[in-house]
Design an enzyme around this catalytic site. Structure first.
Site, mmCIF file in Angstrom:
data_model
loop_
_atom_site.group_PDB
_atom_site.id
_atom_site.type_symbol
_atom_site.label_atom_id
_atom_site.label_comp_id
_atom_site.label_asym_id
_atom_site.label_seq_id
_atom_site.Cartn_x
_atom_site.Cartn_y
_atom_site.Cartn_z
ATOM 1 N N GLU A 183 0.822 -1.208 0.000
ATOM 2 C CA GLU A 183 0.000 0.000 0.000
ATOM 3 C C GLU A 183 0.859 1.261 0.000
ATOM 4 O O GLU A 183 0.640 2.190 0.766
ATOM 5 C CB GLU A 183 -0.979 -0.045 1.175
ATOM 6 C CG GLU A 183 -1.944 -1.221 1.037
ATOM 7 C CD GLU A 183 -2.991 -1.308 2.133
ATOM 8 O OE1 GLU A 183 -3.126 -0.355 2.912
ATOM 9 O OE2 GLU A 183 -3.665 -2.345 2.199
ATOM 10 N N PRO A 204 6.728 7.221 4.520
ATOM 11 C CA PRO A 204 5.344 7.599 4.811
ATOM 12 C C PRO A 204 4.495 6.441 5.302
ATOM 13 O O PRO A 204 3.526 6.640 6.003
ATOM 14 C CB PRO A 204 4.816 8.099 3.459
ATOM 15 C CG PRO A 204 5.995 8.339 2.612
ATOM 16 C CD PRO A 204 7.093 7.484 3.140
ATOM 17 N N HIS A 424 -18.390 -9.015 6.187
ATOM 18 C CA HIS A 424 -17.037 -8.491 6.397
ATOM 19 C C HIS A 424 -16.339 -9.281 7.487
ATOM 20 O O HIS A 424 -16.880 -9.437 8.588
ATOM 21 C CB HIS A 424 -17.088 -7.006 6.777
ATOM 22 C CG HIS A 424 -15.723 -6.391 6.890
ATOM 23 N ND1 HIS A 424 -15.320 -5.644 7.960
ATOM 24 C CD2 HIS A 424 -14.655 -6.454 6.065
ATOM 25 C CE1 HIS A 424 -14.072 -5.247 7.780
ATOM 26 N NE2 HIS A 424 -13.638 -5.724 6.640
ATOM 27 N N HIS A 425 -15.165 -9.814 7.173
ATOM 28 C CA HIS A 425 -14.328 -10.525 8.135
ATOM 29 C C HIS A 425 -12.987 -9.819 8.259
ATOM 30 O O HIS A 425 -12.085 -10.073 7.458
ATOM 31 C CB HIS A 425 -14.048 -11.968 7.674
ATOM 32 C CG HIS A 425 -15.224 -12.883 7.711
ATOM 33 N ND1 HIS A 425 -15.237 -14.097 7.057
ATOM 34 C CD2 HIS A 425 -16.435 -12.763 8.318
ATOM 35 C CE1 HIS A 425 -16.400 -14.702 7.277
ATOM 36 N NE2 HIS A 425 -17.151 -13.907 8.027
ATOM 37 N N GLU A 426 -12.852 -8.900 9.185
ATOM 38 C CA GLU A 426 -11.520 -8.352 9.482
ATOM 39 C C GLU A 426 -10.852 -9.330 10.455
ATOM 40 O O GLU A 426 -11.371 -9.561 11.542
ATOM 41 C CB GLU A 426 -11.626 -6.954 10.085
ATOM 42 C CG GLU A 426 -10.292 -6.359 10.519
ATOM 43 C CD GLU A 426 -9.262 -6.329 9.401
ATOM 44 O OE1 GLU A 426 -9.485 -5.625 8.414
ATOM 45 O OE2 GLU A 426 -8.230 -7.041 9.510
ATOM 46 N N HIS A 494 -8.665 -8.247 1.310
ATOM 47 C CA HIS A 494 -7.792 -7.074 1.437
ATOM 48 C C HIS A 494 -6.548 -7.449 2.248
ATOM 49 O O HIS A 494 -6.605 -8.335 3.107
ATOM 50 C CB HIS A 494 -8.533 -5.937 2.146
ATOM 51 C CG HIS A 494 -9.437 -5.178 1.237
ATOM 52 N ND1 HIS A 494 -9.537 -3.810 1.249
ATOM 53 C CD2 HIS A 494 -10.276 -5.600 0.267
ATOM 54 C CE1 HIS A 494 -10.400 -3.423 0.328
ATOM 55 N NE2 HIS A 494 -10.876 -4.482 -0.276
ATOM 56 N N GLU A 519 -9.117 4.301 -0.148
ATOM 57 C CA GLU A 519 -9.094 4.669 1.282
ATOM 58 C C GLU A 519 -7.989 5.682 1.598
ATOM 59 O O GLU A 519 -8.146 6.522 2.480
ATOM 60 C CB GLU A 519 -8.940 3.426 2.160
ATOM 61 C CG GLU A 519 -7.656 2.661 1.943
ATOM 62 C CD GLU A 519 -7.590 1.362 2.770
ATOM 63 O OE1 GLU A 519 -8.546 1.034 3.456
ATOM 64 O OE2 GLU A 519 -6.543 0.690 2.710
HETATM 65 C C1 NOJ Z 1 -8.413 -2.005 5.585
HETATM 66 C C2 NOJ Z 1 -9.230 -2.200 4.363
HETATM 67 O O1 NOJ Z 1 -8.521 -1.877 3.203
HETATM 68 C C3 NOJ Z 1 -10.474 -1.355 4.498
HETATM 69 O O2 NOJ Z 1 -11.235 -1.418 3.318
HETATM 70 C C4 NOJ Z 1 -11.248 -1.821 5.685
HETATM 71 O O3 NOJ Z 1 -12.366 -0.983 5.851
HETATM 72 C C5 NOJ Z 1 -10.405 -1.775 6.940
HETATM 73 N N1 NOJ Z 1 -9.169 -2.425 6.737
HETATM 74 C C6 NOJ Z 1 -11.114 -2.432 8.110
HETATM 75 O O4 NOJ Z 1 -11.206 -3.798 7.903
HETATM 76 CA CA CA Z 2 -5.976 -1.785 3.069
#
Ligand code: NOJ
Ligand code: CA
Length: 717
Positions: A183, A204, A424-426, A494, A519
């Site tokens: 990123e 950065p 959504h699975h973070e 992601h 983002e």
């Molecule tokens: C980073 C992801 O790129 C973003 O899309 C997401 O909202 C956040 N993580 C939280 O999971």
């Molecule tokens: Ca990201």
């Protein structure tokens, strides 16, 4: 030894079938072996040096692309597989067949190449490695194969030693080599400047693991001083570590550098096994790099018998409002709480939790009203209070909603409006925790009507010391994809490893991030030329969930404390639906904003997400890209154009349209005074009648662009 092109071409079967040719005499001959691309523009030469070191080189129309470059691997606790080889077999073959992707940029893809497989045996150790080369009209792929054999069974890679010796100090579009993130902002510089610019490039993002002052990631886009476009990447990264490239910046030799595991090892393999393909796409026309299907062609056909459940998706989501800081993922403002013993029904809500039933219904209404397939909802489940924190080993269980998110009711409500919810699975990098819960989490989805999941891997990986792009994690990502297929679930991962064309084999992998997405426009911004580079770099491996469509370019409109702005005009945000190919496209801004710009929003409603044809009309990495695509199963076309901070006039011909047909083009363009920073929302929409004889000269503002929908005129065939 060289095969005359006429001899090779006689082996091509116009009936599109497969033929293996081993010219008896040559099979046993050591020394140089040469094959050409089907159109004869590329020539690949394999040579064994006097000390038994395998090398290859590649030319394009007689010009050097890859100068003689070494091949091989170093092993842990075993002699290296880099020298002392003899050629014990060679085989040539030709292949020409077409296939149809489940979703894609074109309806049919031709897979056409000549192949050379060189079997090398190391006399001193009696071990064998085969190098398989495939030469396409658009480039080269090659890989190492380790057949099953008595003297090579389990082995550990210390480092892969594949070189790409370049012909000069090319201009490069590069990211710092890093085991855990892609990123970054792309740096555009000559190769000789990489070392000097590395520190500033890394800073950065506060990178964790940049491995050297000259290490860069792939896909790496290069342009030679004499106008050759070269792209280096890999295809079919399976059960292996991700490759970055170390640069010898005196001699312009790139060398493979694999992502290590927690112990520093680069791969654990057992024969029979092979490496991913190493790829070199080359042309003297930049658009050919964007049109290349080489990476997909080097992947296996789909392993799924039934793919009817896999469908491109256009979606909106409860997302940008959290990214901008207007609302929160978490339900409470408590920090440092013991999440595993927390009773959420007893804690005070913070009043900014976006994923609540009433608010999600508003998004569902908006999606239904404007014909979107789905609504992504982030922050629906417990654990966000500490997702970066110490307790992340158990923070998410992926099945427990916050008290204000009614899963059943939202399922009922969305289904009644023919809208899907996206799960959504973070994982917050806790991959062990995710794998423990995966079956239950997918079952929960199936029970509650979800057919797609956005997964995320933010933060350091648990197990500790593993890296996002190491073999262990790469196996996890694929495990999550194939397991999801058991439940007919599509995956958009992601922070996972950047794609290498695996979606051909596993087409439920409909999206990945693995680069700097929209983002970042809320995290300080991306360079105005960013989207003129990404299609040449990150997108070479597969589609990106870039999340375009931000019309409110001032982030402070949502969160007064956030002074970031989107480095793009509004018209260019529309163009990205065409130039940033993905079967999964988000309209990322808030409904309240779209309601203020419904005329421009019409393009997002109309634009297709699956295509029968694609033409790159103009392209120069870092400067501009203009692409036209034909909607799947329809006669309409969509055109997108994006340019850098300088602005330009784009000149295109519509000669791809069907002869004899009349069309109406609706052009969404920057006005004369538009500017990505000073005047981003200045756009104008006009309609013109066009045919395949039409030409267009269209102004693109600095950081701007345009989008066009071209629809057949009704009743005037
Ligand atoms: C980073 C992801 O790129 C973003 O899309 C997401 O909202 C956040 N993580 C939280 O999971
Ligand atoms: Ca990201």
């Amino acid at each position: 030894m060289k095969y005359p092109p006429s001899l090779l071409s006689s082996f091509f079967l116009t009936a599109r079938s497969f033929l293996i040719v081993c010219l008896g005499l040559l099979c046993q001959t050591a020394g140089a072996q040469t094959i050409k691309s089907p159109n004869s523009k590329l020539t690949l030469t394999f040579t064994l040096q006097a000390d038994g070191v395998p090398t290859y080189q590649l030319t394009y129309k007689g010009r050097p692309v890859i100068k003689p470059s070494k091949l091989g691997l170093e092993l842990k606790n075993a002699p290296a597989l880099t020298s002392g080889f003899a050629v014990t077999d060679t085989k040539q073959a030709a292949f020409d067949a077409s296939w149809q992707p489940v979703w894609g940029e074109v309806k049919t893809i031709r897979n056409h190449y000549n192949e050379l497989a060189v079997t090398l045996t190391q006399a001193a150790t009696q071990r064998t490695v085969r190098v398989r080369f495939r030469v396409f009209d658009d480039g080269l792929g090659f890989r190492y194969e380790f057949p099953r054999q008595p003297k090579l069974d389990y082995f550990v890679i210390k480092e892969e030693r594949t070189q790409f010796a370049l012909a000069g100090d090319h201009k490069a579009f590069w990211l710092p080599g890093d085991y855990d993130t892609q990123e970054y902002s792309t740096v555009t510089s000559n190769l000789s400047e990489v070392r000097g610019r590395m520190k500033a490039a890394v800073t950065p993002n506060a990178s964790q693991t940049t491995f050297s002052a000259t290490g860069v990631q792939t896909p790496l886009m290069l342009k030679s001083q004499d106008g050759l476009y070269i792209n280096i990447h890999e295809a079919a990264l399976v059960d292996y570590s991700c490759m970055s490239l170390e640069l010898d910046d005196k001699n312009f030799v790139l060398e493979s550098h694999l992502t290590p595991d927690a112990r520093g090892d680069k791969g654990h393999l057992q024969t029979p096994v092979h490496s991913p393909w190493r790829t070199v796409i080359v042309s003297d026309r930049a658009g050919d790099i964007l049109e290349s299907k080489l990476v997909l062609n080097l992947n296996e056909p789909t392993k799924y018998k039934d793919t009817s459940w896999i469908k491109p998706v256009k979606y909106v989501g409860v997302w940008w409002e959290m990214i901008t800081g207007k609302s929160t993922w978490s339900y409470t403002n408590q920090e440092n709480i013991k999440l595993d013993s927390l009773d959420y029904s007893k804690v005070k809500p913070n009043g900014t939790h976006a994923a609540n039933t009433a608010h999600v219904k508003e998004y569902i209404d908006f999606a239904a009203q404007h014909g979107f397939d789905a609504v992504l909802v982030e922050g629906w489940n417990t654990g966000w209070e500490d997702w970066f924190g110490k307790s992340k080993d158990y923070v998410f269980d992926f099945v427990t909603p916050y008290p204000d998110f009614d899963v059943q009711e939202l399922h009922r409500y969305a289904a009644g409006k023919n809208v899907k919810l996206i799960m959504h699975h973070e994982t917050s990098g806790s991959v062990r925790n995710y794998e423990r819960h995966l079956d239950r989490a997918y079952k929960f989805m199936a029970d509650n009507g979800y057919n797609a999941v956005k997964s995320g891997y933010v933060g350091d990986i648990i197990p500790r010391g593993e890296h996002h792009y190491g073999q262990w994690l790469n196996n996890h990502y694929l495990y999550a994809i194939t397991k999801a297929a058991d439940y007919k679930i599509m995956v958009n991962a992601h922070e996972a490893v950047r794609p290498t064309g695996l979606a051909r084999t596993y087409p439920n992998l409909i999206g990945n991030e693995a680069a700097r997405g929209t983002e970042y426009e809320a995290f300080g911004g991306s360079n105005a030329d960013h989207t003129t580079i990404l299609p040449f770099t990150r997108l070479i491996g597969g589609p990106m969930d870039y999340t375009p469509g931000i019309f409110q370019t001032k982030v402070s409109a949502y969160n007064p404390d956030n002074h970031s702005f989107v480095h793009s005009t509004l018209a260019r945000q529309l163009a990205l639906y065409v130039t940033m190919y993905s079967p999964l496209q988000m309209a990322a801004d808030l409904p309240e904003t779209y309601n203020k710009f419904l005329d421009a929003f019409q393009f997002i409603k109309d634009v297709a997400v699956d295509w029968d044809d694609t033409k790159v009309l103009e392209a120069e990495p870092g400067d501009y890209i203009t692409i036209a695509r034909k909607a799947k199963g329809k006669s309409s076309w969509f055109i997108g154009s994006t340019c850098d901070e300088n602005g330009r006039t784009s000149t295109i011909k519509l000669d791809f349209l069907d002869p004899g047909k009349k069309y109406v083009a609706t052009i969404y363009a920057d006005t004369k005074d538009a500017h990505y920073e000073k005047n981003p929302q200045a756009y104008a929409i006009r309609k013109v009648n066009v045919t395949r004889k039409s030409k267009l000269a269209q102004l693109c503002a600095p950081g701007g662009g345009y989008a066009i929908s071209v629809v057949e005129a009704a009743g005037r065939r």
